[in-house]
Structure formats: C-alpha cells, structure tokens
Scaffold this motif. Sequence first.
Motif, short mmCIF file in Angstrom:
data_model
loop_
_atom_site.label_atom_id
_atom_site.label_comp_id
_atom_site.label_asym_id
_atom_site.label_seq_id
_atom_site.Cartn_x
_atom_site.Cartn_y
_atom_site.Cartn_z
N SER A 174 0.96 -1.05 0.06
CA SER A 174 -0.16 -0.04 -0.02
C SER A 174 1.07 1.18 0.03
N GLU A 175 1.13 1.94 -1.02
CA GLU A 175 1.74 3.04 -1.42
C GLU A 175 0.93 4.24 -1.46
N GLY A 176 1.40 5.45 -1.45
CA GLY A 176 0.90 6.72 -1.60
C GLY A 176 1.43 7.36 -3.08
N ASP A 177 0.72 8.13 -3.63
CA ASP A 177 1.22 8.65 -5.17
C ASP A 177 2.40 9.55 -4.80
N PRO A 191 5.83 -11.44 -7.01
CA PRO A 191 4.27 -11.33 -7.12
C PRO A 191 3.84 -10.30 -5.96
N ILE A 192 4.20 -8.96 -6.11
CA ILE A 192 3.78 -7.87 -5.27
C ILE A 192 2.54 -7.09 -5.95
N LYS A 193 1.53 -6.81 -5.46
CA LYS A 193 0.39 -6.17 -5.66
C LYS A 193 0.50 -4.91 -5.03
N ILE A 194 0.89 -3.88 -5.91
CA ILE A 194 1.21 -2.46 -5.52
C ILE A 194 -0.01 -1.60 -5.67
N PHE A 195 -0.73 -1.23 -4.76
CA PHE A 195 -1.86 -0.14 -4.57
C PHE A 195 -1.46 0.99 -4.42
N ILE A 196 -1.43 2.01 -5.45
CA ILE A 196 -1.15 3.39 -5.32
C ILE A 196 -2.55 4.16 -4.96
N PRO A 224 4.09 -9.60 -10.61
CA PRO A 224 3.72 -8.18 -10.22
C PRO A 224 2.71 -7.28 -10.91
N ILE A 225 1.96 -6.62 -10.09
CA ILE A 225 0.70 -5.52 -10.84
C ILE A 225 0.71 -4.37 -9.95
N VAL A 226 0.56 -3.45 -10.69
CA VAL A 226 0.50 -2.04 -9.98
C VAL A 226 -0.99 -1.59 -10.32
N CYS A 227 -1.83 -1.59 -8.93
CA CYS A 227 -3.29 -0.75 -9.38
C CYS A 227 -3.37 0.61 -8.72
N GLU A 228 -3.79 1.44 -9.72
CA GLU A 228 -3.94 3.00 -9.03
C GLU A 228 -5.39 3.10 -8.57
N LEU A 229 -5.37 3.51 -7.31
CA LEU A 229 -6.65 3.96 -6.51
C LEU A 229 -6.99 5.50 -6.62
N MET A 230 -8.04 5.59 -7.53
CA MET A 230 -8.26 7.39 -7.54
C MET A 230 -9.24 7.68 -6.37
N ILE A 231 -8.65 8.27 -5.42
CA ILE A 231 -9.35 8.50 -4.21
C ILE A 231 -9.32 10.23 -4.20
#
Length: 557
Positions: A440-443, A462-467, A533-540
């Motif tokens: 769980s990372e910040g933009d 295999p890290i699922k990176i949620f920005i 690995p995958i990056v998923c951007e969360l538009m908050i």
Amino acid sequence: MKLSDYVIQYIKENVADSIFLMSGGGIMHLVDSVGKSDIKSFCCHHEQGAVIAAEGYGRIKNVPGVALVTTGPGGTNAVTGMSGAWLDSIPMLVVAGQVKRADITPRKNGIPIVRQIGFQELNVIDIVKPITKYAVTVENENEIKYYLEKAIYLATHGRPGPVFIEIPLDVQATEIDPDKLKSFTPAELKQKDLDLDNKIMSKVVELLKESKKPLLLVGNGIRLSGGEKILWQVLEKFKINAATAIFTADDLVTREYPYYLGRQGMPGNKAANYAMDNCDLLLIIGERMQLTQTSYDYDKFASQAQKIMVDIDAGEMNKKTIKVDVKINCDAKLFLEELYKQDIKLNRWDVKVSPINPDNYPVDSKCLNVFKFLEQLSEWPEKFDIVTANGMASLAPHQALKISRGQRFLTNAGLGHMGSGLPMAIGVCVADYNKPVICSEGDGSIMLNIQELQTVLHHNLPIKIFIFNNNGYFSIRNTHLNFFKKIFAADPSSGVTLPDFSKIVPAWGLAYERINNDSELSKLKKVMECQGPIVCELMIDSNQPLLEKWSAGMFKE
C-alpha cells in the motif's frame, strides 16, 4: 581464504539466506564474493531501497536482514533505512565499504585532521553510531570473525536493532586463515540479568484480580521476543480485553479473538481508545508507548488506570510522556510465560466494537471510497501479507483493514518515512519465499523509491502494489489546512506534481490497473488473481474523510 569470501560465507551460514545490495567500487571484493556464493542476492537501485528491503526481510524472519552498500555516499544513503530499523527495534546488519587503510584520514584526539584523503572517503561510523547498536571499522583482518559475531549478537539480543560493519577495500582483499581468527564471547559485555522478580509478578496478579476494567495493550516487542504463541495462550486463558498499538502490532491480535477491541492510538479505532480512556488497569507489554499511543495530551493518558509496563528497555518506562505505576524491565516472552502460570479470574468488562460503515465517510461519486475498497480487500479469501508506506496509504488500512491470524501487517511506525512501502514489500516477498504481498503506497510516497519497480520486475516478485492517488501529499495537505488555512508544497496547485502512472507503469513493463470509483471495484478480482507483479492505481478523493483523530481523555466517562 579471502576475507570478503569469509564474510559472505558467514552471513549465509549464520545470519540470512538473502542479501540486498547496490554495488560500488568500495565493495568490489565483497560484491565479487556475493557473485561466487550461493547466497540469494537482490540488486536494488538505491541504498535506501536495499536497506529498507533488509528491514522487511528481518521483520518476517525475525533475524537480521542484511544489506551491502559502498563507501561514502553508499553509507549516507543507507542512513534512513537504518534509522527506521533503529526506532522500530528491527534486527539488521549493514556491511559497508571504506577506502584502503592507507587512505583513511588520520585523526588527532578523535577528530580527522582534514576533511578527506581517500576518494569517496567519509567518516560514516560517527554518523551512524547514534542509530545503531554497534558500528565499527575492521582495521585488523584477523578480527573479522569477532566483529561479525559481536554485531549479530547485539543486533538480536536485548532490544534488537541495526548494526554497521565497515570494511576497508584492502582488508576485503586480504587472505586470512579462518581457524586462527579471534572469536567473540557474550560474557565480555557484562549485561544486566533481566530475570522476572517473583514479588513483581505477585503485585501484577494482585492488581489484575482487583481490577474491574482491565485492558491489555499488545506491542511488537512480543513478536521480537518470540512470544506470539504464548500471547495467544494468555489471551485464551484469561479472556482479557486486548488492543494492539496501531502501526506496530496490528497483526499480533486479530479478529479471531472475541475480545479484541482494535487498534489503539491517535488515528485508531474508537473501541480501543474508549477502553484506554476508561480502563482501571492497563497492562502494556512490549510497546514503547510513542506519542501515537499516548497522544500529545499524554498527561490525560489512561488517567483512571494503574499502569503496568513490561519492556526490555528500562528507559522507555521513564519517559515524561507516560507515568508507569509498575515498571517491569523484562523480556516480553518471559513475562507472558510467567503470567500464564498464574491463577487469575478476571472481571469481564464488555466494550462494544462497531464496524466502520463506509457510507459514514462519503466522497465524490467520481472517486473511490477508500473504506469501501478496504472492505472488499478484507474479504478476499487468500490472506496475503501487507506492507504499507505512510500517509493515507498507511492510516486508512490500519484503521479499517481486517486481517486474520498468521497474516502479517507491516509499517515502519517510528520513522514513518515516505517511500518505505515498496522496498519493504520486496524484502517481505523475498523472506516469504516469493509468496504474494500487498503493498500500500501513496502517489507521493512511491516517488521516493519508484526505481525499485525495476527490482520487482527483474525478479518477477508477485507484489500487488496499490497506489493511493489522492492528488499529492494527503497528510501534509491536511496539516497545512488545519494550521495555516491554505496549502503549499503538497499538491499540483501548490508546486507538487506527480507522473501519469497509467503511462509510466506500463512503460516499465509491469501490469497496470486503475479503479476510478466504487462501481469499478470488480476490477479488484483481476488484481488479486494476477500471478506476477501488478500496480493498481486507486483514484481517491483528496478530501476523503478518515476516522476522527483521538486525543487522550476524549472518551472518558
């Protein structure tokens, strides 16, 4: 045997099966020895990334994570990672290079006579001494075994923490006879015996029996001492209300325990903080009680309670920020083992725990409600380990994410440094034999170590990176609004712009997904089922409300 070969062999046989590094001329012999060894190596793209990855590894294995960095700037770049390990008591070994002994600046009365002689030479030892348990330059090649043994002993005994060994270039290349090396013996340290006094335990039993509203606050010192199993035995036997110190120990007691009140601290859960304000006995085990736990109104902290504190570091019980009635300078596991033997029937004190309702924290319909996202993530059947950076990417998950026993939930609480999530997730993934990890990372935060996406890609971790894209620096923006009623240096309107992750992530060759709003939460399934690995951007929403911030005494009745 070449000394550099001996060092890497010692690490492989006695410390860790993996090493995180960034190569450099000042460690060329050590790097060559890594290449010849069967130790697993992970080349990072910044020393800070390598050291924070070592921290993540150490947190999972409960052994020192190992980082290898070069001379001068390699050492200074490692300082942030070592500082985080120092404050959170994480065992770590950092091995660094130094110029040849002949090129090290001479000293007079302990002070270098000039600023520098050797290229990239720097007095890193005195820089890192305040943030390590041991920092030494190996000037005599025949003492390398002694220094390694002493460093590892100190990193893992008493209150754990980082150690730093600096090896000059010519020493690395020296031939040694391993059978003739000097050894370290712990007896020479003359450490204080921390046995538990029977009178103290009798006092604890008496206070617990008399208490009408007892509360246990669980800290990460329990895990560091190897006390997780006995903790659960204590919980199941005494059925005491328990809270975890938010950020540091949220994976030690989980929702399976019926009397778990949640995560305690300023940004924590209401039930846990209500119990803190109203308990009449507070038993703190393995938690150093930073201001996150006591709040800045620490004079009002647990004001109705007698406080028992168990800590391996006596200094933590004598701070101005907490008044402790019974101080127990003892290993957390040893205390729990003795407590478990006692015959105590505790008074049952019921505290209502209400789940977080995302609808009570509304956002713009064009954006994703962070609590709805965390609600769905909590219910995913596979329980992956979780690593967070700081800011909203840490606050919201620690407030709302539900985890299960055995699942790890890691954040650096003491330093709270931006950019820590991604490299720590790398270390966690490596330590856990390449099992999937949620990051769980910040933009804004990820920009400080975004280069480590290449490390993830190279090793196919295999890290699922949620920005968490909340348009900049969420915490800083709110601080400026609260204090100054305006924003500066926190978002695009005030000078901080961030890249288009939908372009930069695919350019890296990584899988990318974006969840724009609540209606797109079905995309989470694709992210969680991704094998690599995958990056998923969360538009908050940049104005996403979080839980009300607690201050000591706020819920006192």
